[in-house]
Design an enzyme around this catalytic site. Structure first.
Site, PDB file in Angstrom:
ATOM      1  N   GLU A  16      -4.507 -69.383  59.995  1.00  0.00           N
ATOM      2  CA  GLU A  16      -3.876 -70.503  59.965  1.00  0.00           C
ATOM      3  C   GLU A  16      -3.143 -70.383  58.585  1.00  0.00           C
ATOM      4  O   GLU A  16      -3.548 -69.605  57.625  1.00  0.00           O
ATOM      5  CB  GLU A  16      -4.616 -71.732  59.657  1.00  0.00           C
ATOM      6  CG  GLU A  16      -5.347 -72.547  60.739  1.00  0.00           C
ATOM      7  CD  GLU A  16      -4.469 -73.317  61.696  1.00  0.00           C
ATOM      8  OE1 GLU A  16      -3.712 -73.740  61.185  1.00  0.00           O
ATOM      9  OE2 GLU A  16      -4.888 -73.368  63.005  1.00  0.00           O
ATOM     10  N   GLU A 198       0.272 -71.172  51.550  1.00  0.00           N
ATOM     11  CA  GLU A 198       0.454 -70.052  52.245  1.00  0.00           C
ATOM     12  C   GLU A 198       0.221 -68.754  51.785  1.00  0.00           C
ATOM     13  O   GLU A 198       0.253 -68.799  50.335  1.00  0.00           O
ATOM     14  CB  GLU A 198       1.892 -70.058  52.572  1.00  0.00           C
ATOM     15  CG  GLU A 198       2.690 -71.319  53.494  1.00  0.00           C
ATOM     16  CD  GLU A 198       4.191 -71.187  53.647  1.00  0.00           C
ATOM     17  OE1 GLU A 198       4.724 -70.707  52.845  1.00  0.00           O
ATOM     18  OE2 GLU A 198       4.488 -72.023  54.432  1.00  0.00           O
ATOM     19  N   ASN A 199       0.040 -67.650  52.354  1.00  0.00           N
ATOM     20  CA  ASN A 199      -0.241 -66.310  52.163  1.00  0.00           C
ATOM     21  C   ASN A 199      -1.554 -66.163  50.949  1.00  0.00           C
ATOM     22  O   ASN A 199      -1.688 -65.386  50.167  1.00  0.00           O
ATOM     23  CB  ASN A 199       1.058 -65.795  51.099  1.00  0.00           C
ATOM     24  CG  ASN A 199       2.194 -65.605  51.979  1.00  0.00           C
ATOM     25  OD1 ASN A 199       2.193 -65.545  53.345  1.00  0.00           O
ATOM     26  ND2 ASN A 199       3.328 -66.244  51.313  1.00  0.00           N
ATOM     27  N   ARG A 200      -2.316 -67.188  51.460  1.00  0.00           N
ATOM     28  CA  ARG A 200      -3.602 -67.123  50.803  1.00  0.00           C
ATOM     29  C   ARG A 200      -3.609 -67.399  49.338  1.00  0.00           C
ATOM     30  O   ARG A 200      -4.424 -66.784  48.582  1.00  0.00           O
ATOM     31  CB  ARG A 200      -4.318 -66.029  50.824  1.00  0.00           C
ATOM     32  CG  ARG A 200      -4.731 -65.577  52.625  1.00  0.00           C
ATOM     33  CD  ARG A 200      -5.496 -66.939  52.897  1.00  0.00           C
ATOM     34  NE  ARG A 200      -5.985 -66.668  54.558  1.00  0.00           N
ATOM     35  CZ  ARG A 200      -5.594 -67.468  55.616  1.00  0.00           C
ATOM     36  NH1 ARG A 200      -4.628 -68.467  55.227  1.00  0.00           N
ATOM     37  NH2 ARG A 200      -6.049 -67.275  56.784  1.00  0.00           N
ATOM     38  N   LEU A 201      -2.444 -68.025  48.716  1.00  0.00           N
ATOM     39  CA  LEU A 201      -2.413 -68.372  47.354  1.00  0.00           C
ATOM     40  C   LEU A 201      -2.815 -69.835  47.015  1.00  0.00           C
ATOM     41  O   LEU A 201      -1.958 -70.545  46.649  1.00  0.00           O
ATOM     42  CB  LEU A 201      -0.744 -68.119  46.913  1.00  0.00           C
ATOM     43  CG  LEU A 201      -0.326 -66.486  47.040  1.00  0.00           C
ATOM     44  CD1 LEU A 201       1.282 -66.463  47.022  1.00  0.00           C
ATOM     45  CD2 LEU A 201      -1.241 -65.599  46.445  1.00  0.00           C
TER      46      LEU A 201
END
Ligand SMILES: Cc1cc2nc3c(=O)[nH]c(=O)nc-3n(C[C@H](O)[C@H](O)[C@H](O)COP(=O)(O)O)c2cc1C
Length: 228
Positions: A16, A198-201
């Site tokens: 996700e 987003e982008n696991r940040l």
């Protein structure tokens, strides 16, 4: 090796992207209970979240073997987070030997998670009795009928015990509070607010109690940002 391997859903393919607004320390309330209240309200207003007060409670034995289960949060304030359970259950006996717990609120539809850690203590008997009286009659009987976490022979055994109690305490009569049943308050020493991005940040902001004292009073909190 398994016959389902080819058609089974592969969790490794499930991904996700979280599109949410950023959480900065400047946006946070000065202490974690006020911040919890903000998020709890937003969660309760979101129809995608069933039982916003459901949390994962983790405990551990004296030698550090952990265990987890879902429990309902029933009260919270600056003194801590309260749930009700059987003191003789697995969690109850673990807490008696090692009085520290972790509470995790998994609010996935909002890409949020809150983790509370702290010392666990039993609430006063008057607090337990007051809450027990608010429970439906059937749940009051259920608390007596179930020796939580003990091995039982069958469901029939449980139902027979319930029927016996229902005959002894018909609807309209007062059910006494089982002595081994009551509230547990987790007095937080840290509360982490996690917001997915987003982008696991992701954002992770953790309040850490500065004074190390339990209970109410002049508590101060430091906020630190953790790497996601
Ligand atoms: C949504 C949900 C809410 C639950 N709420 C409670 C609760 O408030 N108190 C409780 O003792 N068990 C509750 N349970 C049951 C616990 O998950 C668990 O089975 C039980 O407390 C025994 O745990 P233990 O053997 O690890 O002590 C709930 C389970 C679910 C799925």
């Amino acid at each position: 090796m398994t016959d389902t391997a080819n058609d089974a859903l592969d969790p490794a393919d499930m991904r996700e992207q979280y599109r949410t607004t950023e959480l900065s320390a400047a946006d946070l309330a000065p202490e974690p209970i006020a911040q919890f209240t903000r998020w709890f309200k937003e969660t309760a207003e979101n129809p995608a979240i069933h039982e916003p007060n459901a949390m994962i409670v983790s405990t551990a034995t004296a030698d550090g073997r952990p265990s987890s289960r879902t429990v309902l949060l029933k009260h919270y304030d600056r003194a801590g987070f309260v749930f009700f359970t059987n003191y003789d259950s697995r969690k109850g006996t673990e807490l008696a030997a090692n009085p520290y717990a972790s509470l995790l609120f998994p609010w996935h539809p909002l890409a949020r998670q809150i983790i509370v850690t702290g010392r666990a203590e039993r609430v006063g008997r008057d607090e337990t009795v007051a809450y027990f009286r608010t429970r439906p009659h059937g749940s009051q009987l259920g608390a007596w009928a179930s020796r939580q976490s003990s091995v039982i022979a069958s469901r029939a055994e449980l139902l027979a015990r319930y029927e016996e109690l229902a005959a002894r305490y018909p609807e309209g009569t007062q059910v006494p509070v089982p002595p081994e049943w009551g509230g547990v308050r987790v007095v937080p020493d840290a509360v982490e607010f996690w917001q997915g991005h987003e982008n696991r940040l992701h954002d992770r902001l953790r309040y850490v109690r500065e004074d190390g004292q339990d209970g109410e009073g002049d508590v101060t909190w430091r906020v630190e940002r953790l790497a996601p």
